[in-house]
Design an enzyme around this catalytic site. Structure first.
Site, mmCIF file in Angstrom:
data_model
loop_
_atom_site.group_PDB
_atom_site.id
_atom_site.type_symbol
_atom_site.label_atom_id
_atom_site.label_comp_id
_atom_site.label_asym_id
_atom_site.label_seq_id
_atom_site.Cartn_x
_atom_site.Cartn_y
_atom_site.Cartn_z
ATOM 1 N N GLY A 1 -9.158 -3.561 9.292
ATOM 2 C CA GLY A 1 -7.740 -3.932 9.469
ATOM 3 C C GLY A 1 -7.030 -2.838 10.238
ATOM 4 N N ALA A 2 -7.686 -2.394 11.338
ATOM 5 C CA ALA A 2 -7.310 -1.155 12.021
ATOM 6 C C ALA A 2 -6.298 -1.321 13.154
ATOM 7 C CB ALA A 2 -8.575 -0.494 12.601
ATOM 8 N N PHE B 1 -9.024 -8.454 13.673
ATOM 9 C CA PHE B 1 -9.134 -9.833 14.132
ATOM 10 C C PHE B 1 -7.955 -10.108 15.045
ATOM 11 C CE2 PHE B 1 -10.481 -14.251 12.268
ATOM 12 C CZ PHE B 1 -11.186 -14.496 13.436
ATOM 13 N N ASP C 1 -14.074 -11.664 12.234
ATOM 14 C CA ASP C 1 -13.696 -11.899 10.849
ATOM 15 C C ASP C 1 -14.391 -10.927 9.900
ATOM 16 O OD1 ASP C 1 -12.969 -12.857 8.412
ATOM 17 O OD2 ASP C 1 -13.988 -14.793 8.610
ATOM 18 N N ALA C 2 -13.627 -9.973 9.396
ATOM 19 C CA ALA C 2 -14.177 -8.932 8.516
ATOM 20 C C ALA C 2 -14.737 -9.501 7.217
ATOM 21 C CB ALA C 2 -13.095 -7.899 8.193
ATOM 22 N N TYR D 1 1.149 -2.904 -3.210
ATOM 23 C CA TYR D 1 2.609 -2.844 -3.241
ATOM 24 C C TYR D 1 3.084 -3.226 -4.635
ATOM 25 C CZ TYR D 1 7.503 -3.512 -2.164
ATOM 26 O OH TYR D 1 8.878 -3.409 -2.168
ATOM 27 N N TYR E 1 6.866 -11.388 -5.740
ATOM 28 C CA TYR E 1 5.819 -10.471 -5.305
ATOM 29 C C TYR E 1 4.917 -10.045 -6.471
ATOM 30 C CZ TYR E 1 3.054 -7.585 -2.363
ATOM 31 O OH TYR E 1 1.979 -7.089 -1.690
ATOM 32 N N VAL F 1 8.454 -3.446 7.545
ATOM 33 C CA VAL F 1 8.349 -4.616 8.404
ATOM 34 C C VAL F 1 6.982 -4.617 9.080
ATOM 35 C CG1 VAL F 1 9.339 -5.829 10.372
ATOM 36 C CG2 VAL F 1 10.824 -4.484 8.871
ATOM 37 N N THR F 2 6.159 -5.585 8.727
ATOM 38 C CA THR F 2 4.897 -5.797 9.441
ATOM 39 C C THR F 2 4.770 -7.306 9.629
ATOM 40 O OG1 THR F 2 3.545 -6.054 7.445
ATOM 41 C CG2 THR F 2 3.741 -3.825 8.328
HETATM 42 P P1 NAD Z 1 -0.806 -6.085 9.150
HETATM 43 O O1 NAD Z 1 -0.612 -7.546 9.301
HETATM 44 O O2 NAD Z 1 -0.008 -5.187 10.010
HETATM 45 O O3 NAD Z 1 -2.352 -5.685 9.363
HETATM 46 C C1 NAD Z 1 -3.394 -6.542 9.022
HETATM 47 C C2 NAD Z 1 -4.690 -6.089 9.672
HETATM 48 O O4 NAD Z 1 -5.751 -6.921 9.184
HETATM 49 C C3 NAD Z 1 -4.733 -6.225 11.200
HETATM 50 O O5 NAD Z 1 -5.479 -5.161 11.737
HETATM 51 C C4 NAD Z 1 -5.493 -7.541 11.411
HETATM 52 O O6 NAD Z 1 -6.171 -7.632 12.655
HETATM 53 C C5 NAD Z 1 -6.483 -7.430 10.275
HETATM 54 N N1 NAD Z 1 -7.065 -8.713 9.867
HETATM 55 C C6 NAD Z 1 -6.455 -9.794 9.318
HETATM 56 N N2 NAD Z 1 -7.362 -10.751 9.038
HETATM 57 C C7 NAD Z 1 -8.574 -10.259 9.398
HETATM 58 C C8 NAD Z 1 -9.909 -10.747 9.352
HETATM 59 N N3 NAD Z 1 -10.192 -11.957 8.844
HETATM 60 N N4 NAD Z 1 -10.893 -9.959 9.823
HETATM 61 C C9 NAD Z 1 -10.646 -8.732 10.357
HETATM 62 N N5 NAD Z 1 -9.406 -8.211 10.400
HETATM 63 C C10 NAD Z 1 -8.390 -8.967 9.931
HETATM 64 O O7 NAD Z 1 -0.551 -5.794 7.606
HETATM 65 P P2 NAD Z 1 -0.084 -4.513 6.777
HETATM 66 O O8 NAD Z 1 1.305 -4.779 6.316
HETATM 67 O O9 NAD Z 1 -0.414 -3.236 7.474
HETATM 68 O O10 NAD Z 1 -0.998 -4.704 5.491
HETATM 69 C C11 NAD Z 1 -2.144 -3.934 5.216
HETATM 70 C C12 NAD Z 1 -2.248 -3.727 3.722
HETATM 71 O O11 NAD Z 1 -1.109 -2.975 3.271
HETATM 72 C C13 NAD Z 1 -2.234 -5.034 2.915
HETATM 73 O O12 NAD Z 1 -3.102 -4.901 1.819
HETATM 74 C C14 NAD Z 1 -0.801 -5.099 2.429
HETATM 75 O O13 NAD Z 1 -0.646 -5.870 1.261
HETATM 76 C C15 NAD Z 1 -0.530 -3.629 2.165
HETATM 77 N N6 NAD Z 1 0.886 -3.266 2.031
HETATM 78 C C16 NAD Z 1 1.828 -3.718 2.903
HETATM 79 C C17 NAD Z 1 3.159 -3.375 2.718
HETATM 80 C C18 NAD Z 1 4.241 -3.854 3.663
HETATM 81 O O14 NAD Z 1 5.413 -3.794 3.307
HETATM 82 N N7 NAD Z 1 3.914 -4.299 4.850
HETATM 83 C C19 NAD Z 1 3.533 -2.528 1.665
HETATM 84 C C20 NAD Z 1 2.544 -2.044 0.813
HETATM 85 C C21 NAD Z 1 1.213 -2.423 0.994
HETATM 86 NA NA NA Z 2 -3.147 -2.882 8.612
#
Ligand code: NAD
Ligand code: NA
EC number: 1.3.1.9
Length: 395
Positions: free
Chosen positions: A47-48, A73, A110-111, A224, A234, A273-274
């Site tokens: 998820g990089a 992905f 797909d990871a 979270y 949530y 915000v993501t």
């Molecule tokens: P994001 O949407 O920015 O990143 C998701 C990543 O997962 C991307 O690199 C995407 O390409 C990859 N991905 C998705 N489906 C995939 C698949 N099937 N195969 C391979 N790669 C795949 O999301 P984020 O907000 O950075 O979330 C990452 C983690 O952090 C999650 O567990 C989320 O719950 C957690 N988190 C988010 C927040 C927030 O407010 N955004 C807060 C705390 C924790």
């Molecule tokens: Na991420």
């Protein structure tokens, strides 16, 4: 071509290669400005390409000089159609890593699948030998189970009763009442299957089986919690059950890593915000009020500030503080009593009319467009750009 933002609902359909590149460069500069971190040297990030995972890859590479393999992905570009932002982010990351003499390769697919796991393991074997750290940062609405082929869909629903509260459409600033029906049928199991810890453990088991983990190996996933305001949708909703599962999986993984003296951690991060969070009802209103308060207090952070602090002050600090459930807390500033008291106060006052004054809707909107490479400072959007950008080390 000239690329402009085109939004539909909570997503943006286009993205800007130069804006994404500038975001990555800014994050790299931030990490470099904070000095070196004595951390892992061979790192796999699942998820990089965006959000916390991208920030983790950047912090590993430019904070600790790590070789990194990134799995994600993303949609590649085609003639006249920009790629998804994570594609451009990864291209920019690899370009900068290569300039700095750092190993960086990427796998797009797909990871959750056996194929992508095998491809990643083969690459580690060929290029890195063993790895020191795996960062697990997937956020996905669906997962096809690799063994059964069953496709699970996650849902964002309360459990036990209907949820009713305010929400905002951050494009228009209009606040309205939202009402969400409670989970039913297999909603909870499905959400846990997608966003729980099963796939994280599958990755670590596969790596361990092939003896690709070094002594003292560490893995970390992100969770979270948030305040009582958002709890019904949530932490006490379907996604919260998935996070409970992810968090308990950390203990199971740690047990399995005993022979290597390894550890699995969960870090509880701040609301940001993501692409993933903008789709959750109520969260955008909460975030716009939270941003306002945290910026006034001078304690606002984005993904890169969060992860840099996670690595420097928690993971690689002499004494790593955790909460009573063994979790690392980097949401400490968000959850400060004074911050939450102010947000709760503002929440009561929030209307379509008051929000522009009491909330940081502008900051929310800028962060949202920034995710896609738009509204980025220092980028000239009138210039023609090449959408056909390649990721140099893509396998
Ligand atoms: P994001 O949407 O920015 O990143 C998701 C990543 O997962 C991307 O690199 C995407 O390409 C990859 N991905 C998705 N489906 C995939 C698949 N099937 N195969 C391979 N790669 C795949 O999301 P984020 O907000 O950075 O979330 C990452 C983690 O952090 C999650 O567990 C989320 O719950 C957690 N988190 C988010 C927040 C927030 O407010 N955004 C807060 C705390 C924790
Ligand atoms: Na991420």
């Amino acid at each position: 071509m000239i690329i402009e933002p085109r939004t539909r609902g909570f997503i943006c359909l286009t993205s800007h290669p130069k804006g994404c590149e500038q975001n990555v460069i800014d994050q790299i500069e931030y990490v470099k400005s904070k000095g070196t971190i004595d951390g892992a040297k061979k790192v796999l990030v699942i998820g990089a390409s965006t959000g916390f995972g991208l920030a983790s890859r950047i912090t590993s590479a430019f904070g600790s000089g790590a070789s990194t393999i990134g799995v994600f992905f993303e949609k590649p570009p085609s003639e006249g159609r920009p790629a998804s932002p994570g594609w451009y982010n990864s291209a920019a990351f690899e370009k900068e890593a290569n300039k700095a003499g750092l190993y960086a390769k990427s796998i797009n697919g797909d990871a959750f699948s056996n194929e992508i796991k095998k491809q990643t393991l083969d690459l580690i074997k060929a290029d890195l030998g063993k790895i020191d750290m795996v960062i697990y940062s997937l956020a996905s609405p669906v997962r096809t189970h690799p063994d059964t082929g069953v496709k699970y869909k996650s849902v964002l629903k309360p459990i036990g009763g209907k949820f009713q509260n305010k929400t905002v459409d951050f494009h228009t600033g209009v606040i309205s009442e939202v009402s969400i029906e409670p989970a039913q049928g297999d909603d909870i199991e499905n959400t846990v299957a997608v966003m729980g810890g099963e796939d994280w453990k599958m990755w670590i088991d596969a790596l361990k089986k092939e003896e690709l983990l070094s002594e003292g190996f560490t893995t970390i996933a992100y969770s979270y919690i948030g305040p009582s305001l958002t709890e019904a949708v949530y932490r006490k909703g379907t996604i919260g059950r998935a996070k409970d599962h992810l968090e308990s999986t950390a203990f199971a993984i740690t047990d399995s890593l005993k022979p290597l003296n390894g550890n699995a951690y969960v870090s509880v991060n701040k609301a940001l915000v993501t692409q993933a969070s903008s789709a959750i009802p109520v969260i955008p209103l909460y975030i716009s009020l939270l941003y306002k308060v945290m910026k006034e207090e001078g304690i606002h952070e984005g993904c890169i500030e969060q992860i840099q602090r996670l690595f420097q002050d928690r993971l690689y600090a002499d004494n790593m503080p955790t909460d009573d459930q063994g979790r690392i807390r980097i949401d400490d500033w968000e959850m400060r009593d004074d911050v939450q008291a102010k947000v709760a106060e503002l929440w009561k006052l929030a209307t379509t009319e008051s929000l522009p004054k009491i909330g940081d809707l502008k900051g929310y909107e800028k962060d949202f467009f920034n995710l896609f490479g738009f509204m980025v400072d220092g980028v000239d959007y009138d210039l023609d750009v090449n959408e056909m950008v390649e990721i140099p080390g893509l396998q």
